[in-house]
Scaffold this active site. Sequence first.
Site, PDB file in Angstrom:
ATOM      1  N   GLU A   1       0.843  -1.210   0.000  1.00 55.45           N
ATOM      2  CA  GLU A   1       0.000   0.000   0.000  1.00 55.45           C
ATOM      3  C   GLU A   1       0.875   1.257   0.000  1.00 55.45           C
ATOM      4  OE1 GLU A   1      -3.828  -1.743   2.456  1.00 55.45           O
ATOM      5  OE2 GLU A   1      -2.250  -0.746   3.603  1.00 55.45           O
TER       6      GLU A   1
ATOM      7  N   CYS B   1     -10.514   0.387   7.597  1.00 56.30           N
ATOM      8  CA  CYS B   1      -9.992   1.693   7.977  1.00 56.30           C
ATOM      9  C   CYS B   1     -10.557   2.809   7.096  1.00 56.30           C
ATOM     10  CB  CYS B   1      -8.469   1.693   7.912  1.00 56.30           C
ATOM     11  SG  CYS B   1      -7.795   1.134   6.333  1.00 56.30           S
TER      12      CYS B   1
END
Length: 669
Positions: free
Chosen positions: A324, A415
Amino acid sequence: MKKYISLALLTGLSLPAFAQNKDYPIQPVPFTSVKLTDHFWTSRIETNRTVTIPASFARCDSTGRIKNFVMAAEHQGKFCTVYPFDDTDIYKTIEGASYSLAEHPDPKLSAYLDSLITIVSKAQEPDGYLYTARTIDPLHPGPWAGPERWVNEQKMSHELYDCGHMYEAAAAHFMATGKRNFLNIALKNADLLVHTFGPDKKHVAPGHEIVEMGLVRLYRITGKKDYLDLAKFFIDQRGHKEYDKKSKNEYENGKYFQDDIPVIQQDEAEGHAVRAMYLYSGMADVAALTGDSAYIKAIDKIWNNMVGKKMYVQGSIGAVGDGERFGENYELPNTTAYNETCAAIGSVFWNQRMFLLHGDSKYIDVLEKTLYNGLISGVGLDGKSFFYTNAMQISNSFSHPDIERERSGWFVCSCCPTNVVRLIPSIPGYVYAEQGNSVYVNLFISGTGNLVVNDKKVSITQENNYPWDGGLAFTINPASAMDMDLRIRIPGWARNEAIPSDLYSYKMPSAQNVLIKINGQPVNYRIENGYAVLSKKWVKNDKVEVNLPMNVRRVLANSKIDNDQGKVALQRGPIMYCAEWKDNNGLACNIILPKAAEFKTAYRADMLNGIMTLEAPAKSITIDAAGQNVSTQNVTLTAIPYYSWANRGKGEMTVWFPEQVKYVDILSK
């Protein structure tokens, strides 16, 4: 002369705090002082209040996130979700709900928050430690947690990450309600950190940053310098752990954690993109409050690297799915673009802080690009479906496991949805800022801001149809005649600047000038740092009109971005566009946009909650039924705002359009 800082600097609620000499030279106007009336943002804020927040709490309940706290209080059971940072989804939703309460009182919601806070308080250990993955069964914590407190923090335990989000949420709840029930939990935990970490105590660089931002938030509320000192201590611990410096694996060489070299030596956006945004935001906060110029020099260099070499055309960051993370310079693939929604939110946080440090509109230009495009693309128009990643191209002929083709109601790692919950209600706090007798107008959103400039009250009312129309009107109403510098941002896109670097540019410069009138009369104005400065003695009902050019622009990528050569992206005002299958005969990646094609625009109130569409004559590549003959046919390209894609089912989408075909690759799956 000492000034009083706002408890809610960067979040919006202004309550008097302790005297503080150093701070950001520019102060944002609290979001509670700005009442919006436009459709574009008020509809999203209302959807967040009525749909996203309740859905988030419901999913925290149904997935066991709340149950984890109940079991922690009872010290029995088994941690029932996947990640030790799942606690933060409750914290972030409380934070967003608190911001919502500040603007829209809701006794039922307030009582529900109190009930959740009670559950959280019972899960807290006597010394302040709060981490359900360990407290439920300390002898058998999850694999990321480590056998003892903090031993895996520099890797993946996320203990301090949980703390940081708790502090952010507790501060928001206190500022919205005046209640100390959550704040006391946070302060008890922060005092544990002060007791545990420091120069003569434990040394650790937090594995996932945000505790630094949270500690600064608590410092602003309490004036307890230990919290600010600890935030700086955590930042300064980076770059001192022994890693394999020769390894190309970012986990092994420390880049993934922004931990390979000390922060003041870093000059490139690196590693996990969300971690990076939170680190750079924390550095800006600490620099503003301590005057640390070395921090500022470092984040200036990092910002230039990110905006100059590592940002997508619609504002997203974090190109690489493995980790990521940021890729190498100019590594910006389209078919595998990762672009986590949380990274876009973190970019908004950081760019706001950079503006408050420097007063340059280029930071708000990036913030606006991110906000209107690569951020709100992460939440569906229904308010309860989300993208974790934000693709640049979806093709039926190419499939990649990391790329989401349709929105999800929730994720195992959720998230992003809960981060959206806390960002959306704070939008009004990004509209205005002040410094001395200067008022900055950063975002163009209809509504009224109530400001105090040099101890004098003044209201500014905006009337516009932005982002669809470039006509902006401002009515200035001071309590009495007053001298003031009104600084209205002239967006980079209105000054022939696609982005504040050479990463992207417009194919053809626009000859249109930005016309400004005061009380109906055209005025000459000077530009400072991207702002039109209008200096005068303002009186009641003074009117300012600004006309921003809204022509359709073709955007070119830097020649070093291999994937975008020979192609153009489309922009109108702050909005980036894409083609989606639904409007283009079931496909989108077969479209050629001729160089001479001219665009027509049309506002469609009945489409995707109201959008401006672009249409132009184009060519589509077709293959006959036998699969042997390739030809082109005339079609009409219909483009929609990038943020609105994937709200009508699953299919192709693309942001970049070839202007001609030079060769054809034959691919096989």
